[in-house]
Design a protein around this motif. Sequence first.
Motif, PDB file in Angstrom:
ATOM      1  N   LYS A 247       0.829  -1.204   0.000  1.00 63.16           N
ATOM      2  CA  LYS A 247       0.000   0.000   0.000  1.00 63.16           C
ATOM      3  C   LYS A 247       0.868   1.262   0.000  1.00 63.16           C
ATOM      4  N   LYS A 248       1.942   1.227   0.759  1.00 63.98           N
ATOM      5  CA  LYS A 248       2.804   2.408   0.884  1.00 63.98           C
ATOM      6  C   LYS A 248       3.456   2.773  -0.444  1.00 63.98           C
ATOM      7  N   PHE A 249       3.911   1.750  -1.165  1.00 65.42           N
ATOM      8  CA  PHE A 249       4.670   2.002  -2.396  1.00 65.42           C
ATOM      9  C   PHE A 249       3.887   1.654  -3.676  1.00 65.42           C
ATOM     10  N   ASN A 250       2.630   1.268  -3.494  1.00 63.64           N
ATOM     11  CA  ASN A 250       1.777   0.923  -4.640  1.00 63.64           C
ATOM     12  C   ASN A 250       2.411  -0.177  -5.499  1.00 63.64           C
ATOM     13  N   ILE A 251       2.776  -1.259  -4.848  1.00 63.83           N
ATOM     14  CA  ILE A 251       3.347  -2.418  -5.532  1.00 63.83           C
ATOM     15  C   ILE A 251       2.521  -3.660  -5.165  1.00 63.83           C
ATOM     16  N   PRO A 252       2.433  -4.645  -6.068  1.00 59.92           N
ATOM     17  CA  PRO A 252       1.516  -5.781  -5.877  1.00 59.92           C
ATOM     18  C   PRO A 252       2.070  -6.876  -4.969  1.00 59.92           C
ATOM     19  N   VAL A 253       2.199  -6.549  -3.681  1.00 58.16           N
ATOM     20  CA  VAL A 253       2.647  -7.520  -2.678  1.00 58.16           C
ATOM     21  C   VAL A 253       1.669  -7.503  -1.515  1.00 58.16           C
ATOM     22  N   ALA A 254       1.505  -8.645  -0.860  1.00 57.52           N
ATOM     23  CA  ALA A 254       0.607  -8.718   0.293  1.00 57.52           C
ATOM     24  C   ALA A 254       0.884  -9.994   1.085  1.00 57.52           C
ATOM     25  N   TYR A 255       0.649  -9.920   2.371  1.00 59.69           N
ATOM     26  CA  TYR A 255       0.792 -11.084   3.243  1.00 59.69           C
ATOM     27  C   TYR A 255      -0.432 -11.984   3.109  1.00 59.69           C
ATOM     28  N   ASN A 256      -0.196 -13.299   3.161  1.00 63.01           N
ATOM     29  CA  ASN A 256      -1.284 -14.274   3.136  1.00 63.01           C
ATOM     30  C   ASN A 256      -0.989 -15.311   4.213  1.00 63.01           C
ATOM     31  N   LYS A 257      -1.696 -15.230   5.320  1.00 62.76           N
ATOM     32  CA  LYS A 257      -1.402 -16.061   6.483  1.00 62.76           C
ATOM     33  C   LYS A 257      -1.502 -17.549   6.169  1.00 62.76           C
ATOM     34  N   ALA A 258      -2.539 -17.940   5.456  1.00 63.74           N
ATOM     35  CA  ALA A 258      -2.724 -19.356   5.135  1.00 63.74           C
ATOM     36  C   ALA A 258      -1.575 -19.878   4.273  1.00 63.74           C
ATOM     37  N   ALA A 259      -1.205 -19.104   3.253  1.00 65.89           N
ATOM     38  CA  ALA A 259      -0.111 -19.520   2.377  1.00 65.89           C
ATOM     39  C   ALA A 259       1.223 -19.517   3.111  1.00 65.89           C
ATOM     40  N   ASP A 260       1.404 -18.564   4.003  1.00 67.28           N
ATOM     41  CA  ASP A 260       2.626 -18.504   4.802  1.00 67.28           C
ATOM     42  C   ASP A 260       2.786 -19.780   5.633  1.00 67.28           C
ATOM     43  N   GLU A 261       1.725 -20.148   6.330  1.00 61.91           N
ATOM     44  CA  GLU A 261       1.800 -21.317   7.209  1.00 61.91           C
ATOM     45  C   GLU A 261       1.953 -22.616   6.426  1.00 61.91           C
ATOM     46  N   LYS A 262       1.204 -22.742   5.344  1.00 66.62           N
ATOM     47  CA  LYS A 262       1.293 -23.968   4.535  1.00 66.62           C
ATOM     48  C   LYS A 262       2.665 -24.105   3.885  1.00 66.62           C
ATOM     49  N   SER A 263       3.189 -23.005   3.368  1.00 64.01           N
ATOM     50  CA  SER A 263       4.491 -23.069   2.701  1.00 64.01           C
ATOM     51  C   SER A 263       5.609 -23.349   3.702  1.00 64.01           C
ATOM     52  N   TRP A 264       5.500 -22.811   4.897  1.00 60.99           N
ATOM     53  CA  TRP A 264       6.508 -23.096   5.935  1.00 60.99           C
ATOM     54  C   TRP A 264       6.499 -24.584   6.282  1.00 60.99           C
ATOM     55  N   ASN A 265       5.331 -25.166   6.387  1.00 62.33           N
ATOM     56  CA  ASN A 265       5.245 -26.605   6.672  1.00 62.33           C
ATOM     57  C   ASN A 265       5.806 -27.439   5.520  1.00 62.33           C
TER      58      ASN A 265
END
Length: 276
Positions: A247-265
């Motif tokens: 949002k700050k820099f108008n770039i297409p990045v965002a956190y996704n909790k479900a994907a974060d947890e699944k990918s870590w596993n």
Amino acid sequence: MKLALYSVAMLAFLNFSCTDKSTLEKSTTELTDKKSMIKTEDLSYGINGVTHRSFAAYKTDSEGPLPVVFVLPEWWGLNDYVKNRAKQLAELGYYAVAVDYYGDGKVVETPEEAQKLSSHFYKIPIDARRMFDAAKNKVIIAENADHTRMAIVGYCFGGAQALNMGRTYNDFKGVVSFHGNLTTGIRAKNNKVKYLVLNGAADTLVPQEEIANYKKEMDSAKIDYKFVNYLDALHAFTNPEATATGKKFNIPVAYNKAADEKSWNEMKAFLAGVLK
């Protein structure tokens, strides 16, 4: 991703260079949890007159040397995010090293500065290897590290560079890329390194054509790899600060909790398999 595409937004998410004036500055912090003691220290070495301070973390109560996991950061540099990932890997029983690409543990604040620094390593990939070599050489002589069992984990820019380092060396058991670009400038070769690629299905910086070309290249080289797409996940989906940054820099990045947890596993299971 083709080098031309790295220019503006694409290079916005990636980061890496090396020589060897070895002096280990053991320092800093010991963090206690209920089960064990985690020690962190700087691995300090000189490259072209600049002191680099990669960040190591490991359990002090482990018996014998630990398998090594290098952690390659996003284009922001050696920030708290990548250091915390190294600590998490230390909790899992690894000697984890977050690599300092920019020197002096530098962290950048804007996409413009990050692009300027990280783009160098795409334009001159031999510097990326030299940078990684310097950190690797420090780890090889570290008392607590088992350099016969090593893997690489990378995020965004670090994910792309992790793929390249896996293609460059023969002594890594596995490579994990989190939301990294897939066209990296070094062709795949079958050197027995295994790969785990964790991608956001909604990541506009890694288009479908790039994914298809990557898979074709890996299949043609008969390489052992697994590709996982996470539904609705954008670029940088593992970083809790990504939404605010986008949002700050108008770039297409965002956190996704479900994907974060699944990918870590996914990563945990992969590392346990290749570093056993």
